[in-house]
Write a protein that holds these residues in place. Structure first.
Motif, mmCIF file in Angstrom:
data_model
loop_
_atom_site.group_PDB
_atom_site.id
_atom_site.type_symbol
_atom_site.label_atom_id
_atom_site.label_comp_id
_atom_site.label_asym_id
_atom_site.label_seq_id
_atom_site.Cartn_x
_atom_site.Cartn_y
_atom_site.Cartn_z
ATOM 1 N N ASP A 62 0.841 -1.209 0.000
ATOM 2 C CA ASP A 62 0.000 0.000 0.000
ATOM 3 C C ASP A 62 0.871 1.252 0.000
ATOM 4 O OD1 ASP A 62 -2.406 -1.384 -0.061
ATOM 5 O OD2 ASP A 62 -2.714 -1.257 2.118
ATOM 6 N N ASP A 63 1.939 1.242 0.810
ATOM 7 C CA ASP A 63 2.856 2.377 0.868
ATOM 8 C C ASP A 63 3.554 2.579 -0.479
ATOM 9 O OD1 ASP A 63 4.556 4.472 1.939
ATOM 10 O OD2 ASP A 63 6.128 2.950 2.021
ATOM 11 N N VAL A 64 4.102 1.514 -1.030
ATOM 12 C CA VAL A 64 4.831 1.606 -2.297
ATOM 13 C C VAL A 64 3.925 2.108 -3.417
ATOM 14 C CG1 VAL A 64 5.984 0.239 -4.092
ATOM 15 C CG2 VAL A 64 6.563 -0.118 -1.684
ATOM 16 N N TYR A 65 2.718 1.557 -3.520
ATOM 17 C CA TYR A 65 1.831 1.930 -4.625
ATOM 18 C C TYR A 65 1.123 3.264 -4.406
ATOM 19 C CZ TYR A 65 2.917 -2.200 -7.245
ATOM 20 O OH TYR A 65 3.586 -3.126 -7.978
ATOM 21 N N SER A 66 1.314 3.877 -3.250
ATOM 22 C CA SER A 66 0.769 5.218 -3.030
ATOM 23 C C SER A 66 1.724 6.298 -3.547
ATOM 24 C CB SER A 66 0.499 5.452 -1.541
ATOM 25 O OG SER A 66 1.725 5.586 -0.827
ATOM 26 N N ARG A 67 2.928 5.902 -3.931
ATOM 27 C CA ARG A 67 3.942 6.846 -4.397
ATOM 28 C C ARG A 67 3.774 7.146 -5.892
ATOM 29 N NH1 ARG A 67 9.096 4.002 -1.391
ATOM 30 N NH2 ARG A 67 8.082 3.869 0.657
ATOM 31 N N ASP A 68 4.258 8.304 -6.287
ATOM 32 C CA ASP A 68 4.193 8.719 -7.692
ATOM 33 C C ASP A 68 5.365 8.089 -8.435
ATOM 34 O OD1 ASP A 68 3.608 9.938 -10.076
ATOM 35 O OD2 ASP A 68 4.230 11.953 -9.419
ATOM 36 N N MET A 69 5.157 6.845 -8.887
ATOM 37 C CA MET A 69 6.212 6.120 -9.574
ATOM 38 C C MET A 69 5.619 5.060 -10.484
ATOM 39 S SD MET A 69 7.562 3.869 -6.282
ATOM 40 C CE MET A 69 9.082 3.372 -7.007
#
Length: 121
Positions: A62-69
Motif C-alpha cells: 500500500d505504501d509503495v503503490y501510493s507513491r508517484d512512480m
C-alpha cells in the motif's frame, strides 16, 4: 521449509500486479502465511526487514503503490516451486529503483520472498 507447487504460478498476474496502479493483483499472489525479507541500504543482510503474513505485506505494498512512480516487470523465471524476477521502478523526479526477488511457491502462491533493492541516491 520444503514446498511443492500444486498449481502453476501466474506470471501474467505478477506482471499486472507489478505494473498496476494498486497492489491488489500483486497481493493476491501471496499465501496468507507468506514471509517477505527486504534487503537494501537501510536494512542490510544481517538485519533485513522481515514481514510476516499477507496483512504486513499489504501494508508495505500500500505504501509503495501510493507513491508517484512507475513499475515494470523486467524478467521472470519459474522453475518448479521457485521463481525469480526483476523489477525496475522510476519516481516522477527520475530516481530509479531496481529490485531482484527470489520466491518459493506453494500451490501457486508466494510463501517466501527475498527482495534485494537498490536506488539512485
Amino acid at each position: 521449509m520444503g514446498t511443492t507447487a500444486g498449481s502453476a504460478f501466474d506470471t501474467e498476474t505478477l506482471r499486472r500486479g507489478v505494473e498496476g496502479q494498486t497492489p491488489t493483483a500483486l497481493l493476491s499472489l501471496y499465501a496468507d502465511d507468506a514471509e517477505l525479507r527486504v534487503i537494501d541500504h537501510n536494512t542490510q543482510p544481517s538485519r533485513p526487514r522481515v514481514l510476516h503474513g499477507r496483512d504486513e505485506i499489504a501494508q508495505l505494498l500500500d505504501d509503495v503503490y501510493s507513491r508517484d512512480m512507475t513499475h515494470k516487470l523486467e524478467e521472470c523465471v519459474v522453475q518448479g516451486d521457485h521463481a525469480a524476477f526483476s523489477e525496475s521502478c522510476r519516481y516522477a523526479d527520475g530516481v530509479r529503483v531496481l529490485s531482484e526477488s527470489m520466491i518459493t511457491l506453494r500451490d501457486g502462491k508466494i510463501v517466501d520472498q527475498t527482495l534485494i533493492q537498490a536506488w539512485d541516491e
